[in-house]
Write a protein that holds these residues in place. Structure first.
Motif, PDB file in Angstrom:
ATOM      1  N   ALA A   1      56.169  43.725  26.159  1.00 22.79           N
ATOM      2  CA  ALA A   1      56.538  45.102  25.852  1.00 22.79           C
ATOM      3  C   ALA A   1      55.726  46.065  26.717  1.00 22.79           C
ATOM      4  N   LEU A   2      56.276  47.260  26.922  1.00 22.88           N
ATOM      5  CA  LEU A   2      55.689  48.203  27.870  1.00 22.88           C
ATOM      6  C   LEU A   2      54.250  48.589  27.545  1.00 22.88           C
ATOM      7  N   GLN A   3      53.915  48.637  26.250  1.00 23.30           N
ATOM      8  CA  GLN A   3      52.567  49.119  25.930  1.00 23.30           C
ATOM      9  C   GLN A   3      51.478  48.169  26.410  1.00 23.30           C
ATOM     10  N   PHE A   4      51.845  46.948  26.800  1.00 16.75           N
ATOM     11  CA  PHE A   4      50.841  45.997  27.290  1.00 16.75           C
ATOM     12  C   PHE A   4      50.663  46.079  28.796  1.00 16.75           C
ATOM     13  N   ALA A   5      51.404  46.970  29.471  1.00 12.87           N
ATOM     14  CA  ALA A   5      51.482  46.912  30.932  1.00 12.87           C
ATOM     15  C   ALA A   5      50.131  47.153  31.598  1.00 12.87           C
ATOM     16  N   ASP A   6      49.378  48.172  31.157  1.00  9.08           N
ATOM     17  CA  ASP A   6      48.153  48.526  31.887  1.00  9.08           C
ATOM     18  C   ASP A   6      47.125  47.404  31.852  1.00  9.08           C
ATOM     19  N   PHE A   7      46.876  46.891  30.642  1.00  2.00           N
ATOM     20  CA  PHE A   7      45.870  45.833  30.534  1.00  2.00           C
ATOM     21  C   PHE A   7      46.304  44.597  31.320  1.00  2.00           C
ATOM     22  N   ASN A   8      47.603  44.330  31.341  1.00  2.00           N
ATOM     23  CA  ASN A   8      48.057  43.172  32.098  1.00  2.00           C
ATOM     24  C   ASN A   8      47.849  43.368  33.588  1.00  2.00           C
ATOM     25  N   MET A   9      48.066  44.594  34.054  1.00  2.00           N
ATOM     26  CA  MET A   9      47.853  44.826  35.483  1.00  2.00           C
ATOM     27  C   MET A   9      46.375  44.657  35.830  1.00  2.00           C
ATOM     28  N   ILE A  10      45.505  45.180  34.965  1.00  2.00           N
ATOM     29  CA  ILE A  10      44.061  45.008  35.196  1.00  2.00           C
ATOM     30  C   ILE A  10      43.720  43.516  35.222  1.00  2.00           C
ATOM     31  N   ALA A  11      44.237  42.776  34.228  1.00  2.00           N
ATOM     32  CA  ALA A  11      43.936  41.342  34.156  1.00  2.00           C
ATOM     33  C   ALA A  11      44.443  40.630  35.406  1.00  2.00           C
ATOM     34  N   SER A  12      45.607  41.025  35.901  1.00  2.00           N
ATOM     35  CA  SER A  12      46.144  40.353  37.087  1.00  2.00           C
ATOM     36  C   SER A  12      45.300  40.645  38.319  1.00  2.00           C
ATOM     37  N   ILE A  13      44.870  41.902  38.457  1.00  2.00           N
ATOM     38  CA  ILE A  13      44.034  42.242  39.621  1.00  2.00           C
ATOM     39  C   ILE A  13      42.739  41.435  39.551  1.00  2.00           C
ATOM     40  N   GLY A  14      42.120  41.410  38.354  1.00  2.00           N
ATOM     41  CA  GLY A  14      40.924  40.600  38.174  1.00  2.00           C
ATOM     42  C   GLY A  14      41.198  39.142  38.488  1.00  2.00           C
ATOM     43  N   GLY A  15      42.349  38.664  38.049  1.00  2.00           N
ATOM     44  CA  GLY A  15      42.690  37.259  38.269  1.00  2.00           C
ATOM     45  C   GLY A  15      42.801  36.926  39.752  1.00  2.00           C
ATOM     46  N   PHE A  16      43.451  37.805  40.516  1.00  2.00           N
ATOM     47  CA  PHE A  16      43.577  37.528  41.956  1.00  2.00           C
ATOM     48  C   PHE A  16      42.204  37.512  42.618  1.00  2.00           C
ATOM     49  N   LEU A  17      41.336  38.447  42.189  1.00  2.00           N
ATOM     50  CA  LEU A  17      39.987  38.492  42.755  1.00  2.00           C
ATOM     51  C   LEU A  17      39.227  37.220  42.383  1.00  2.00           C
ATOM     52  N   LEU A  18      39.383  36.812  41.130  1.00  2.00           N
ATOM     53  CA  LEU A  18      38.705  35.601  40.659  1.00  2.00           C
ATOM     54  C   LEU A  18      39.175  34.393  41.469  1.00  2.00           C
ATOM     55  N   GLY A  19      40.494  34.317  41.706  1.00  2.00           N
ATOM     56  CA  GLY A  19      41.023  33.202  42.485  1.00  2.00           C
ATOM     57  C   GLY A  19      40.493  33.216  43.905  1.00  2.00           C
ATOM     58  N   ALA A  20      40.514  34.405  44.527  1.00  2.00           N
ATOM     59  CA  ALA A  20      40.069  34.503  45.921  1.00  2.00           C
ATOM     60  C   ALA A  20      38.584  34.166  46.030  1.00  2.00           C
ATOM     61  N   SER A  21      37.788  34.559  45.015  1.00  2.00           N
ATOM     62  CA  SER A  21      36.344  34.300  45.079  1.00  2.00           C
ATOM     63  C   SER A  21      36.056  32.816  45.151  1.00  2.00           C
ATOM     64  N   GLN A  22      36.952  32.010  44.565  1.00  2.00           N
ATOM     65  CA  GLN A  22      36.670  30.574  44.561  1.00  2.00           C
ATOM     66  C   GLN A  22      36.829  29.969  45.954  1.00  2.00           C
ATOM     67  N   LEU A  23      37.565  30.668  46.842  1.00  2.00           N
ATOM     68  CA  LEU A  23      37.636  30.192  48.227  1.00  2.00           C
ATOM     69  C   LEU A  23      36.251  30.275  48.859  1.00  2.00           C
ATOM     70  N   LEU A  24      35.486  31.308  48.451  1.00  2.00           N
ATOM     71  CA  LEU A  24      34.122  31.440  48.952  1.00  2.00           C
ATOM     72  C   LEU A  24      33.261  30.283  48.440  1.00  2.00           C
ATOM     73  N   PHE A  25      33.523  29.872  47.204  1.00  2.00           N
ATOM     74  CA  PHE A  25      32.816  28.713  46.643  1.00  2.00           C
ATOM     75  C   PHE A  25      33.084  27.487  47.508  1.00  2.00           C
ATOM     76  N   LEU A  26      34.371  27.270  47.806  1.00  2.00           N
ATOM     77  CA  LEU A  26      34.747  26.128  48.643  1.00  2.00           C
ATOM     78  C   LEU A  26      34.024  26.211  49.987  1.00  2.00           C
ATOM     79  N   TYR A  27      34.044  27.406  50.591  1.00  2.00           N
ATOM     80  CA  TYR A  27      33.420  27.579  51.900  1.00  2.00           C
ATOM     81  C   TYR A  27      31.930  27.288  51.822  1.00  2.00           C
TER      82      TYR A  27
END
Lengths: 201, 527
Positions: B458-484
């Motif tokens: 539902a629409l009222q969940f949109a903002d928090f979901n966008m924040i969570a997704s941005i955090g999620g992409f950053l979290l995923g990308a950070s693990q590439l640094l772990f691998l490196y």
């Protein structure tokens, strides 16, 4: 294999422990399967899984239990309490039927004999046999929800496009726990033909 | 020093290790197998992490953008199954393989060939599980808990997934046998049980949990398999079965399973914190008893996962109180970690940063667990994002971050090189911050009623979901640094001394870095 191996005492200790651990694993595996009859027994005792006691839903009509539960007459009518019974019906995948209760809810006093019915309609152009499986919640009320007659005691056959009203007769025994105010009786209708559900998916 | 490899008088045939690929396939060396476990788990971590990125991409906005609901369900199901059975558990077994023999002064694991076999089952199981994406009907979408009736209804992918979980279970059981036997029979002279490092203790107890509950999981999914293929009706209501019984069987396994994933992490944290506080662990004995009590309690709380299935009040109260009781031994552990820090000469190397973040973030996950233990609250929050937030706080900032901290802590011993401290710290901060951006808003989403495992909202969940997704992409990308950072450390770097951390006092640091291929062939004497 290595009779003269210098580590033999250690290998022997390893083997001894290994056997004990394997025995524990076999035991745990057996325990998992033993939980099935245990669960059934526990539920029959407490009604925890919502299965009603007394006449069991086998094809061909009533099956009386050894303890005479089926014939148990209500001890009295408890007019001091009113209980709401809700009726719910679900048609499972593989059965092209519709099902709904004629009355969705009913207020009654414990001990009274009541009748309710479901309207069932065959949407397909085939004759199909179905079997309804009941479930009562809350589970602790299941033992006191007594069905004297029910369409779920037998398989039901519907001709193509046929609509039927399927009745049940029941008593809520006055012994039902005092905090029970609403009882939900839910039926799931299954296609009896083997693998019908599999063919539908 | 204890480097007695050159004077090995036993004449083992693996003295001349094979080289090339056969070294890894045929290896019976605990260090090789530990390394294999860790690489396998890293690969699966990235695979399941990619699935998580796809989930967050779909949830970036309300509406269906990228995937159909059926495929979305496959993403969440496979993400969960692979992270648990493919990433976290193998990583912890990898630690056990590397560290337990080194920490108790044993030359290897008790059953080296079984050790090899228990690892090599995993790639087979992993391949079987991943290949479900390519079979007719697609992968499994019934949730990682594999509940019937969905799991009885799906296509061939479901059979493959069940067999794969069977294989992983067999692998875990063999690993557990190996660990128990090694700990009981192969400790160096003088290494009494109550002198063992806490990491060994936690794994020792975890191994017993595995032996007790993995067979029960095997039972439950065997019943699924026979219900699917051989006409039994264990869980099929049409045949007199009961789908709720599966939930009881599953969670009888499943709750101990969550402690299987966290107890060794406790062990890693209990190793790192004293090292960088330069103090012995506060309350060692109480730590051992706390781990044992948590393990015991884990067997009598399972139905708190099932409060909404309908349960008498007495049952709800029993499972609520036993669940809340777990907070007591867990509180003892957190108290002891903080007391270890108290007046310590603390330094903040990467492993310590991960350990401190673990204590704080795991405590948050523990508290949300207490909230969920309350029956009336749980009935509201069941299957919402609050639950998702809770178990990611205990599994990511709990288990996964403890694993990362442990990797940094022992990399110098494993590779002989120091890792890049600067990159390690950047990786830590990125991970810790991105993790909270991703998962903290999920508490609010759950409290507001957003259900889990749904591709649209539902629409009222949109903002928090966008924040969570941005955090999620950053979290995923950070693990590439772990691998490196890890790869960089494996390939080179400043040579690590035998004991790179001042405060480290366990046996592995008495060996040179990297640890020699055969260590403690003559057992050290522990005083």
């Amino acid at each position: 294999m290595a009779a003269a191996h210098p580590l033999d005492p250690l290998a022997r200790r390893h083997r001894k422990l290994l056997l004990k651990l394997l025995a524990a694993i076999v035991l745990a595996f057996g325990f998992g399967f033993a939980l099935v009859p245990l669960y059934d027994a526990f539920c029959a005792l407490t009604g925890l899984n919502g299965k009603t006691r007394g006449p069991e839903f086998i094809a061909g009509g009533l099956k009386e239990r050894g303890d005479g539960a089926a014939a148990r007459a209500p001890s009295r009518i408890d007019t001091s309490r009113t209980i709401t019974v809700e009726f719910v019906g679900t048609v499972m995948p593989g059965l092209p039927w519709e099902m709904q209760p004629v009355n969705a809810r009913m207020d009654l006093h414990p001990g009274e004999l009541h009748q309710a019915s479901y309207r069932v309609h065959n949407l397909s152009d085939k004759t199909i046999v179905g079997q309804a499986i009941p479930s009562v919640s809350p589970g602790e009320a299941a033992l006191h929800f007594q069905k004297l007659d029910c369409f779920c005691f037998a398989q039901q056959m519907l001709a193509p496009g046929e609509t039927k009203e399927l009745p049940l007769t029941f008593i809520v025994q006055p012994e039902v726990a005092s905090d029970v105010r609403t009882i939900t009786l839910a039926y799931s209708f299954f296609n009896v033909a083997p693998n019908a559900a599999a063919a539908a998916r | 020093m204890y480097t007695a490899t050159a004077t090995d008088t036993h004449g083992h045939d693996h003295e001349h290790a094979p080289t090339g690929i056969m070294r890894w396939i045929a290896s019976t060396n605990h260090k090789d197998i530990g390394t294999l476990y860790l690489w396998f788990s890293l690969f699966m971590f990235f695979f399941a992490g990619t699935l998580a990125m796809m989930i967050r991409a779909e949830l970036f906005q309300p509406g269906l953008q990228l995937f159909q609901p059926g495929f979305f369900n496959q993403l969440t199901t496979m993400h969960g199954l692979i992270m648990i059975f493919g990433a976290i558990m193998p990583a912890l077994v990898g630690f056990a393989n590397w560290q337990i023999p080194l920490m108790i002064g044993a030359s290897d694991m008790a059953f080296p060939r079984m050790n090899n076999w228990s690892f090599w089952l995993l790639p087979a199981a992993g391949l079987l599980l991943i290949s479900t994406f390519f079979v007719p009907g697609g992968s499994i979408g019934g949730g990682w808990t594999m509940y019937p009736p969905l799991f009885i209804q799906g296509g061939i992918g479901y059979d493959m997934a069940i067999l794969s979980v069977h294989l992983m279970g067999i692998s875990s059981i063999m690993g557990a046998i190996n660990i128990i036997t090694t700990v009981l029979n192969m400790r160096a002279p003088g290494m009494t049980l109550m002198k063992m490092p806490l990491f060994v203790w936690t794994w020792f107890i975890t191994a017993f949990l595995l032996i007790a509950v993995m067979p029960v999981l095997a039972c439950a999914i065997t019943m699924l398999l026979t219900d699917r293929n051989f006409g039994t009706h264990f869980f099929d209501a049409a045949g007199g079965g009961d789908a709720v019984m599966y939930q009881h069987l599953f969670w009888f396994f499943g709750h101990p399973e969550v402690y299987i994933m966290i107890l060794p992490a406790f062990g890693i944290i209990s190793t790192i914190i004293p090292t960088f506080s330069r103090k012995p662990l506060f309350g060692y004995v109480s730590m051992v008893y706390a781990v044992a009590s948590i393990a015991f309690l884990s067997f009598i709380v399972w139905a708190h996962h099932m409060f909404t299935t309908g349960m008498p009040v007495a049952g709800q109260l029993f499972f609520m109180y036993t669940t809340m009781l777990i907070a007591v031994p867990t509180g003892v552990k957190v108290f002891n970690w903080i007391s270890t820090l108290w007046r310590g000469a603390i330094t903040f190397e990467t492993p310590m940063l991960f350990a401190l973040a673990f204590v704080i973030l795991f405590a948050i996950g523990g508290f949300s667990g207490l909230v969920l233990a309350l029956v009336p609250v749980d009935i509201q929050l069941q299957d919402t994002y609050y639950v998702v937030a809770h178990f990611h706080y205990v599994l990511f900032s709990g288990s996964a971050m403890a694993i990362m901290g442990g990797v940094y802590y022992w990399l110098p011993k494993w590779t002989g090189h120091m890792y890049d401290e600067r990159l390690g710290k950047i990786h830590f901060w990125l991970t810790a911050i991105a993790f909270n951006i991703t998962f903290f808003p999920m508490h609010f989403l759950g409290l507001a009623g957003m259900p889990r495992r749904i591709p649209d909202y539902a629409l009222q969940f949109a903002d928090f979901n966008m924040i969570a997704s941005i955090g999620g992409f950053l979290l995923g990308a950070s693990q590439l640094l772990f691998l490196y950072t890890v790869v960089k450390c494996v390939r080179g770097g400043a040579p690590a001394p035998a004991r790179p951390w001042d405060g480290a006092d366990t046996l592995e640091w008495t060996l040179p870095s990297p640890a020699p291929y055969h260590s403690f062939v003559t057992p050290p004497l522990v005083k």
